[in-house]
Design an enzyme around this catalytic site. Structure first.
Site, PDB file in Angstrom:
ATOM      1  N   ALA A 125       0.826  -1.212   0.000  1.00 55.98           N
ATOM      2  CA  ALA A 125       0.000   0.000   0.000  1.00 55.98           C
ATOM      3  C   ALA A 125       0.857   1.257   0.000  1.00 55.98           C
ATOM      4  O   ALA A 125       0.351   2.365   0.119  1.00 55.98           O
ATOM      5  CB  ALA A 125      -0.913   0.003   1.219  1.00 55.98           C
ATOM      6  N   SER A 128       5.560   1.129   3.222  1.00 51.39           N
ATOM      7  CA  SER A 128       6.874   0.554   3.529  1.00 51.39           C
ATOM      8  C   SER A 128       6.830  -0.723   4.342  1.00 51.39           C
ATOM      9  O   SER A 128       7.640  -0.920   5.249  1.00 51.39           O
ATOM     10  CB  SER A 128       7.767   1.571   4.243  1.00 51.39           C
ATOM     11  OG  SER A 128       8.019   2.627   3.389  1.00 51.39           O
ATOM     12  N   ASP A 174      12.618   5.195   2.935  1.00 49.19           N
ATOM     13  CA  ASP A 174      11.770   4.272   3.691  1.00 49.19           C
ATOM     14  C   ASP A 174      12.553   3.609   4.818  1.00 49.19           C
ATOM     15  O   ASP A 174      12.118   3.575   5.971  1.00 49.19           O
ATOM     16  CB  ASP A 174      11.196   3.181   2.773  1.00 49.19           C
ATOM     17  CG  ASP A 174      10.389   3.771   1.636  1.00 49.19           C
ATOM     18  OD1 ASP A 174      10.093   4.978   1.691  1.00 49.19           O
ATOM     19  OD2 ASP A 174      10.073   3.031   0.689  1.00 49.19           O
TER      20      ASP A 174
HETATM   21  C1  GLA Z   1       9.127   4.424  -2.556  1.00 47.09           C
HETATM   22  C2  GLA Z   1      10.643   4.263  -2.441  1.00 47.09           C
HETATM   23  C3  GLA Z   1      11.257   5.481  -1.731  1.00 47.09           C
HETATM   24  C4  GLA Z   1      10.806   6.786  -2.382  1.00 47.09           C
HETATM   25  C5  GLA Z   1       9.281   6.810  -2.552  1.00 47.09           C
HETATM   26  C6  GLA Z   1       8.805   8.000  -3.358  1.00 47.09           C
HETATM   27  O1  GLA Z   1       8.555   4.412  -1.277  1.00 47.09           O
HETATM   28  O2  GLA Z   1      10.974   3.091  -1.743  1.00 47.09           O
HETATM   29  O3  GLA Z   1      12.665   5.357  -1.751  1.00 47.09           O
HETATM   30  O4  GLA Z   1      11.451   6.987  -3.606  1.00 47.09           O
HETATM   31  O5  GLA Z   1       8.802   5.648  -3.202  1.00 47.09           O
HETATM   32  O6  GLA Z   1       9.059   9.192  -2.674  1.00 47.09           O
END
Ligand code: GLA
Length: 388
Positions: A125, A128, A174
């Protein structure tokens, strides 16, 4: 806590009770407040850890096998201890295995162990869940083998695991947020230098509401990697004019004057998003430090506009959730969060309208997309830790 007792019971049923007591760890998920698709461009981000996350109960054994299981998935595996793991068809197995591979690359011992995961982050979703599994695995293993790695090492290794094992050329946001999170604070991170500051989020009378679009994100990884490549192309054009190696090196006024040196309109728009988003992160930090939530809300909305028009990662579902949120009085701001192409939005909602927000946004979203959204009230929590 009932959940952890259940986890211990499931562990005992699964692996039996001989040997050491298993040890419990937790890593959160994250929600990014602003600064989207800037991390892999050496820009600024402002994420926070949330109360949802991944528990890991783990114990080392004398057997030469690693056993992986999760309460969330009936599929389990037993993998021989080796000095090179191969990729597994069950996607989530690759997150811990990718982390073990990083330990081996550092010459650290990866022996027999038994692991049981349990996550309460909605999967896939954009909150992370994968970084949460990686970081909790790295943190736990380092603890159990006395690996002597510091948290930043573990964060970088977790990012590498995602890149090399899961095949996403992600930035560091993340894993960093999951590792370094602090209750009631956002992390203002310079992804170029990895310097960071904790910024208090003065939510008085407001809450962060996460809305999960529940749109399947099947092609999200390849589209993500496509954006990474487009940004590299933008840098190649701009580097003919400026001495830069990443988009985060360039300020918006300089870019604005020189943007025609990028001949392709699509690539120009990608750069416009990243460079303007960087400015919005800086402005957001000042707004939060001044306790100016309305101004922060305006910046959230502008971020969404740019992700929709310049970066083109929102799509009908996320746009609908955000547009419906904007209509509710008492909502200061709303935007997509994470990589996009589905996933979640985050909105800043006055406490007394939360129930109306969930009802009305949910109803309109269902009517317009046929999908049912899930809503979560996010609390800003701490980063990875051992649970006593
Ligand atoms: C995902 C990636 C992050 C970042 C975001 C967008 O979550 O894992 O590293 O690039 O997208 O901001």
């Amino acid at each position: 806590m009932e959940e952890t007792e259940n986890l211990r019971k499931t562990f005992a049923d699964l692996y039996g009770t001989p040997g050491n007591e298993p040890v419990l760890f937790f890593a959160p998920g994250r929600v990014n407040l602003i600064g989207e698709h800037t991390d892999y461009n050496g820009g600024f981000v402002l994420p926070c850890a949330i109360q949802y996350g991944t528990y890991l109960l783990i114990r080392m054994t004398d057997e030469r096998v690693i056993k992986l299981a999760s309460v969330n998935d009936p599929q389990k595996t037993v993998i021989p201890v080796t000095d090179h793991f191969s990729k597994q068809p069950v996607h989530w197995f690759n997150y811990p295995l990718g982390v073990f591979e990083q330990f081996i690359k550092k010459g650290l011992p990866v022996g027999g162990m038994e692991l049981l995961f349990y996550g309460d982050i909605p999967n896939n979703a954009g909150l992370s869940s994968s970084a949460s599994i990686e970081v909790v695995t790295a943190f736990a293993l380092n603890h159990l083998i006395n690996g002597g790695l510091d948290l930043l090492d573990l964060i970088k290794m977790s990012q590498k695991a995602e890149q090399e094992f899961a095949g996403v050329n992600c930035g560091i946001m993340d894993q960093f947020a999951v590792g370094m999170g602090k209750a009631n604070h956002a992390i203002f991170l310079n992804c170029s230098t990895l310097e960071y500051k904790l910024v208090p989020v003065p939510l008085s009378g407001y809450k962060l509401i996460i809305a999960n679009s529940n749109k399947p994100r099947s092609l999200a990884d390849s589209k993500y990697n496509e954006r990474v490549a487009e940004c590299q192309l933008a840098v190649a054009f701009l580097a003919e004019r400026f001495s830069i190696s990443k988009l985060g090196d360039l300020g918006f006024p300089q870019f604005f004057k020189a943007q025609d040196c990028i001949p392709d309109e699509v690539i120009r728009k990608r750069a416009r998003h990243v460079i303007s988003e960087n400015q919005r992160v800086l402005a957001s930090v000042s707004s939060l430090l001044k306790n100016d939530l309305p101004q922060f809300g305006v910046l959230m909305n502008a971020s969404h506009d740019s992700l929709r028009d310049n970066y083109e990662v929102t799509g009908f579902e996320l746009d609908t959730l955000v547009e419906e949120a904007w209509k509710i009085p008492g909502v200061l701001g709303s935007r997509m969060t994470g990589a996009g192409f589905g996933g979640c939005t985050v909105s800043l909602v006055r406490e007394d309208v939360i129930a109306d927000f969930i009802e009305e946004v949910g109803m309109e979203y269902k009517a317009k997309t046929g999908l049912t959204a899930d809503f979560y009230i996010a609390e800003i929590g701490d980063g990875v830790r051992r649970v006593e």
